[in-house]
Design a protein around this motif. Structure first.
Motif, PDB file in Angstrom:
ATOM      1  N   ALA A 163      22.303  10.444   1.881  1.00  0.00           N
ATOM      2  CA  ALA A 163      23.670  10.627   1.920  1.00  0.00           C
ATOM      3  C   ALA A 163      24.210  11.983   2.098  1.00  0.00           C
ATOM      4  CB  ALA A 163      23.945  10.207   0.625  1.00  0.00           C
ATOM      5  N   HIS A 164      25.015  12.016   2.918  1.00  0.00           N
ATOM      6  CA  HIS A 164      25.682  13.344   3.342  1.00  0.00           C
ATOM      7  C   HIS A 164      24.772  14.472   3.818  1.00  0.00           C
ATOM      8  CE1 HIS A 164      29.327  11.533   2.116  1.00  0.00           C
ATOM      9  NE2 HIS A 164      28.789  11.363   0.926  1.00  0.00           N
ATOM     10  N   ASN A 165      23.655  13.895   4.647  1.00  0.00           N
ATOM     11  CA  ASN A 165      22.536  14.774   5.073  1.00  0.00           C
ATOM     12  C   ASN A 165      21.619  15.106   4.158  1.00  0.00           C
ATOM     13  OD1 ASN A 165      23.443  14.479   7.786  1.00  0.00           O
ATOM     14  ND2 ASN A 165      24.932  16.387   7.490  1.00  0.00           N
ATOM     15  N   GLN A 166      21.533  14.565   2.810  1.00  0.00           N
ATOM     16  CA  GLN A 166      20.540  15.049   1.833  1.00  0.00           C
ATOM     17  C   GLN A 166      19.884  13.820   1.476  1.00  0.00           C
ATOM     18  OE1 GLN A 166      22.570  17.190  -1.397  1.00  0.00           O
ATOM     19  NE2 GLN A 166      20.879  17.394  -2.453  1.00  0.00           N
ATOM     20  N   GLN A 167      18.490  13.777   1.218  1.00  0.00           N
ATOM     21  CA  GLN A 167      17.676  12.782   0.869  1.00  0.00           C
ATOM     22  C   GLN A 167      17.938  12.469  -0.838  1.00  0.00           C
ATOM     23  OE1 GLN A 167      13.888  12.544   2.557  1.00  0.00           O
ATOM     24  NE2 GLN A 167      12.943  11.749   0.383  1.00  0.00           N
ATOM     25  N   VAL A 168      18.268  11.253  -1.081  1.00  0.00           N
ATOM     26  CA  VAL A 168      18.696  10.780  -2.386  1.00  0.00           C
ATOM     27  C   VAL A 168      17.381  10.407  -3.082  1.00  0.00           C
ATOM     28  CG1 VAL A 168      20.039   9.099  -3.752  1.00  0.00           C
ATOM     29  CG2 VAL A 168      21.019  10.144  -1.662  1.00  0.00           C
ATOM     30  N   VAL A 169      16.570   9.551  -2.437  1.00  0.00           N
ATOM     31  CA  VAL A 169      15.152   8.816  -2.861  1.00  0.00           C
ATOM     32  C   VAL A 169      14.563   8.645  -1.705  1.00  0.00           C
ATOM     33  CG1 VAL A 169      16.325   6.605  -3.176  1.00  0.00           C
ATOM     34  CG2 VAL A 169      14.507   7.389  -4.641  1.00  0.00           C
ATOM     35  N   ARG A 170      13.256   8.320  -1.993  1.00  0.00           N
ATOM     36  CA  ARG A 170      12.088   7.876  -1.155  1.00  0.00           C
ATOM     37  C   ARG A 170      11.359   6.729  -1.683  1.00  0.00           C
ATOM     38  NH1 ARG A 170       7.370  11.159   1.463  1.00  0.00           N
ATOM     39  NH2 ARG A 170       6.149   9.851   0.036  1.00  0.00           N
ATOM     40  N   VAL A 171      11.371   5.631  -0.921  1.00  0.00           N
ATOM     41  CA  VAL A 171      10.663   4.396  -1.590  1.00  0.00           C
ATOM     42  C   VAL A 171       9.551   4.234  -0.586  1.00  0.00           C
ATOM     43  CG1 VAL A 171      11.061   1.805  -2.005  1.00  0.00           C
ATOM     44  CG2 VAL A 171      12.913   3.590  -2.346  1.00  0.00           C
ATOM     45  N   ASP A 172       8.462   4.082  -1.242  1.00  0.00           N
ATOM     46  CA  ASP A 172       7.209   3.963  -0.565  1.00  0.00           C
ATOM     47  C   ASP A 172       6.475   2.308  -0.881  1.00  0.00           C
ATOM     48  OD1 ASP A 172       7.365   6.461   0.246  1.00  0.00           O
ATOM     49  OD2 ASP A 172       5.610   7.003  -0.717  1.00  0.00           O
ATOM     50  N   GLN A 173       6.320   1.601   0.193  1.00  0.00           N
ATOM     51  CA  GLN A 173       5.775   0.448   0.106  1.00  0.00           C
ATOM     52  C   GLN A 173       4.281   0.558   0.752  1.00  0.00           C
ATOM     53  OE1 GLN A 173       9.482  -0.908   2.054  1.00  0.00           O
ATOM     54  NE2 GLN A 173       8.557  -2.949   1.283  1.00  0.00           N
ATOM     55  N   GLU A 174       3.209   0.286   0.136  1.00  0.00           N
ATOM     56  CA  GLU A 174       1.631   0.612   0.499  1.00  0.00           C
ATOM     57  C   GLU A 174       0.669   0.138  -0.276  1.00  0.00           C
ATOM     58  OE1 GLU A 174       1.826   5.100   1.072  1.00  0.00           O
ATOM     59  OE2 GLU A 174       1.042   5.383  -1.175  1.00  0.00           O
ATOM     60  N   ARG A 175      -0.468  -0.072   0.241  1.00  0.00           N
ATOM     61  CA  ARG A 175      -1.376  -0.533  -0.485  1.00  0.00           C
ATOM     62  C   ARG A 175      -2.743   0.488  -0.159  1.00  0.00           C
ATOM     63  NH1 ARG A 175      -4.943  -5.513  -0.214  1.00  0.00           N
ATOM     64  NH2 ARG A 175      -6.515  -4.116   0.516  1.00  0.00           N
ATOM     65  N   VAL A 176      -2.937   1.348  -0.646  1.00  0.00           N
ATOM     66  CA  VAL A 176      -4.078   2.255  -0.303  1.00  0.00           C
ATOM     67  C   VAL A 176      -5.488   1.834  -0.565  1.00  0.00           C
ATOM     68  CG1 VAL A 176      -5.061   4.575  -1.068  1.00  0.00           C
ATOM     69  CG2 VAL A 176      -2.695   4.348  -0.882  1.00  0.00           C
ATOM     70  N   GLY A 177      -6.326   1.948   0.404  1.00  0.00           N
ATOM     71  CA  GLY A 177      -7.797   1.413   0.326  1.00  0.00           C
ATOM     72  C   GLY A 177      -8.388   1.348   1.574  1.00  0.00           C
ATOM     73  N   PRO A 178      -9.705   1.204   1.590  1.00  0.00           N
ATOM     74  CA  PRO A 178     -10.416   1.322   2.981  1.00  0.00           C
ATOM     75  C   PRO A 178     -10.331  -0.007   3.705  1.00  0.00           C
ATOM     76  CG  PRO A 178     -12.144   1.041   0.971  1.00  0.00           C
ATOM     77  CD  PRO A 178     -10.635   1.403   0.495  1.00  0.00           C
ATOM     78  N   LEU A 179     -10.801  -0.144   4.924  1.00  0.00           N
ATOM     79  CA  LEU A 179     -10.944  -1.395   5.702  1.00  0.00           C
ATOM     80  C   LEU A 179     -12.087  -1.960   4.895  1.00  0.00           C
ATOM     81  CD1 LEU A 179     -10.769   0.089   9.220  1.00  0.00           C
ATOM     82  CD2 LEU A 179      -8.628  -0.930   7.997  1.00  0.00           C
ATOM     83  N   SER A 180     -11.760  -3.491   5.371  1.00  0.00           N
ATOM     84  CA  SER A 180     -12.868  -4.168   4.710  1.00  0.00           C
ATOM     85  C   SER A 180     -14.052  -4.219   5.752  1.00  0.00           C
ATOM     86  CB  SER A 180     -12.529  -5.881   4.788  1.00  0.00           C
ATOM     87  OG  SER A 180     -12.146  -6.008   6.195  1.00  0.00           O
ATOM     88  N   PRO A 181     -15.315  -4.439   5.424  1.00  0.00           N
ATOM     89  CA  PRO A 181     -16.472  -4.386   6.141  1.00  0.00           C
ATOM     90  C   PRO A 181     -16.443  -5.225   7.639  1.00  0.00           C
ATOM     91  CG  PRO A 181     -17.060  -4.976   3.889  1.00  0.00           C
ATOM     92  CD  PRO A 181     -15.705  -5.029   4.068  1.00  0.00           C
ATOM     93  N   ALA A 182     -15.546  -6.229   7.665  1.00  0.00           N
ATOM     94  CA  ALA A 182     -15.415  -7.143   8.773  1.00  0.00           C
ATOM     95  C   ALA A 182     -14.473  -6.076   9.655  1.00  0.00           C
ATOM     96  CB  ALA A 182     -14.700  -8.434   8.474  1.00  0.00           C
ATOM     97  N   GLU A 183     -13.217  -5.704   9.265  1.00  0.00           N
ATOM     98  CA  GLU A 183     -12.328  -4.645   9.864  1.00  0.00           C
ATOM     99  C   GLU A 183     -13.026  -3.441  10.274  1.00  0.00           C
ATOM    100  OE1 GLU A 183      -8.336  -6.124   7.601  1.00  0.00           O
ATOM    101  OE2 GLU A 183      -9.520  -4.563   6.725  1.00  0.00           O
ATOM    102  N   MET A 184     -14.106  -3.102   9.499  1.00  0.00           N
ATOM    103  CA  MET A 184     -14.726  -1.800  10.001  1.00  0.00           C
ATOM    104  C   MET A 184     -15.635  -2.089  11.136  1.00  0.00           C
ATOM    105  SD  MET A 184     -14.870   1.685   8.627  1.00  0.00           S
ATOM    106  CE  MET A 184     -14.557   1.584   7.052  1.00  0.00           C
ATOM    107  N   ASP A 185     -16.229  -3.008  11.294  1.00  0.00           N
ATOM    108  CA  ASP A 185     -16.936  -3.502  12.293  1.00  0.00           C
ATOM    109  C   ASP A 185     -16.129  -3.714  13.640  1.00  0.00           C
ATOM    110  OD1 ASP A 185     -19.150  -3.526  10.854  1.00  0.00           O
ATOM    111  OD2 ASP A 185     -19.444  -5.676  10.658  1.00  0.00           O
ATOM    112  N   THR A 186     -14.783  -4.417  13.478  1.00  0.00           N
ATOM    113  CA  THR A 186     -13.917  -4.330  14.598  1.00  0.00           C
ATOM    114  C   THR A 186     -13.665  -2.956  14.975  1.00  0.00           C
ATOM    115  OG1 THR A 186     -13.282  -6.285  13.714  1.00  0.00           O
ATOM    116  CG2 THR A 186     -11.710  -5.185  15.330  1.00  0.00           C
ATOM    117  N   LEU A 187     -13.540  -2.095  14.291  1.00  0.00           N
ATOM    118  CA  LEU A 187     -13.069  -0.596  14.688  1.00  0.00           C
ATOM    119  C   LEU A 187     -13.880  -0.034  15.126  1.00  0.00           C
ATOM    120  CD1 LEU A 187     -11.403   2.035  14.242  1.00  0.00           C
ATOM    121  CD2 LEU A 187     -12.122   2.267  12.048  1.00  0.00           C
TER     122      LEU A 187
END
Length: 333
Positions: A112-136
């Motif tokens: 607001a008025h060029n000033q950050q009022v708040v930041r809202v984070d949506q996330e889930r932190v964690g490694p890839l699953s073994p299957a996703e790691m194989d795909t990578l």
């Protein structure tokens, strides 16, 4: 010489692996305080989405004329669709793993008025699953031969993990001509970065990685050497904000590159610009000092803009033409 280096960036390939996120901005004004709680009511007038994290690194490379390949994960959600659309609009080649088990990482900044009022984070932190790691790793094995430089863009969201590094470094080192590996570090993951070619911490990250205070030349040198002792990295670039950069080509060859920023409005994304520019310059065959000097010019451009910005070859040409050649100095204890 530096002007010629800018021209040489065009068309070179860099792979970016890491944490992808969506930067969401809600901008407006405040005219009253909420009757429900003592907080401002922001009347939203504008909304925008930008590539964040590893996506911003890739965008910087593309804007400089390079050819990035962005490898990361997105959720099977609307925000993931927006992120993929932004990648396409930016002209990025991507290999994105869709992870239905977690949402796309989103950082919403309410301004607001060029000033950050708040930041809202949506996330889930964690490694890839073994299957996703194989795909990578199937993706990596297919694409590694085409890329002389790889950036690991670690924002601590889990894509860069011990399980990843335990497979990634042997894969890279087994190649007859191993690609250079550059890392923008996250303090919590420092011990994962052993033997990489270039680490690019800022002052705070260097202090935390060395477990030493960093304030002046002697403390920067001490912290740099402590990081070498901890990680056995080949080179280290500590970004010093308004004081430029300290480039360690090994433990004992230390040079200071002064800043080129004429004005500083916003340091958001400056680290992304530094590692992106240095990586692209190295992919173009430049020596490390030239690559880091070019990165310093690019950082000087982006901190003069608001938000996660990027530099273009035209920006660099203009900045280099207007400013004197940098006085790079050797640092000794």
């Amino acid at each position: 010489m530096i002007l010629e280096a800018v021209k040489a960036l065009k068309g070179h390939k860099v792979m970016i692996i890491g944490d992808l996120m969506l930067d969401h901005y809600l901008m407006g004004g405040v005219e009253r305080i909420s009757p429900e709680a003592p907080v401002p009511v922001v009347q939203v007038k504008e909304e925008s989405f930008l590539l964040g994290g590893a996506g911003n690194v890739a965008r910087n490379i593309a804007d400089l004329g390079g050819k990035p390949l962005l490898i990361g994960a997105v959720g099977t959600d609307r925000n993931g669709e927006i992120l993929e659309s932004l990648c396409e609009h930016a002209g990025l080649s991507t290999r994105l793993i869709q992870d239905g088990g977690r949402p796309t990482t989103v950082k919403t900044r309410i301004i607001a008025h060029n000033q950050q009022v708040v930041r809202v984070d949506q996330e889930r932190v964690g490694p890839l699953s073994p299957a996703e790691m194989d795909t990578l790793f199937l993706i990596l094995e297919e694409n590694l031969p085409d890329f002389p430089v790889i950036i690991l863009s670690d924002y601590g969201k889990g894509f860069i993990s011990k399980a990843f590094m335990d497979r990634f470094m042997p894969l890279v080192q087994a190649r007859s001509t191993p690609p250079l590996v550059l890392v923008d570090p996250k303090t919590v993951n420092y011990d994962l970065y052993r033997d990489v070619d270039l680490l690019t911490p800022n002052t705070k990250e260097a202090s935390e990685g060395a477990n030493l205070p960093v304030s002046d030349r002697s403390s920067i040198i001490a912290a740099g050497r402590a990081i070498f002792d901890r990680l056995n990295c080949r080179n280290l670039l500590i970004t010093l904000g308004p004081d430029g950069m300290a480039l360690f080509e090994g433990r004992d060859s230390i040079r200071h590159i002064p800043t080129f920023a004429r004005k500083v409005f916003d340091v958001t994304g400056a680290g992304d610009t530094v590692i992106a520019t240095a990586a692209l310059a190295l992919a173009a065959g430049m020596d490390l000092l030239t690559a880091c000097t070019l990165a310093n010019y690019a950082a000087g451009v982006v901190v003069g803009q608001v938000g996660a910005a990027s530099a273009t070859p035209e920006d660099l040409d203009e900045t280099i033409a207007e400013l004197p050649e940098p006085q790079v100095t050797a640092w000794t204890e």
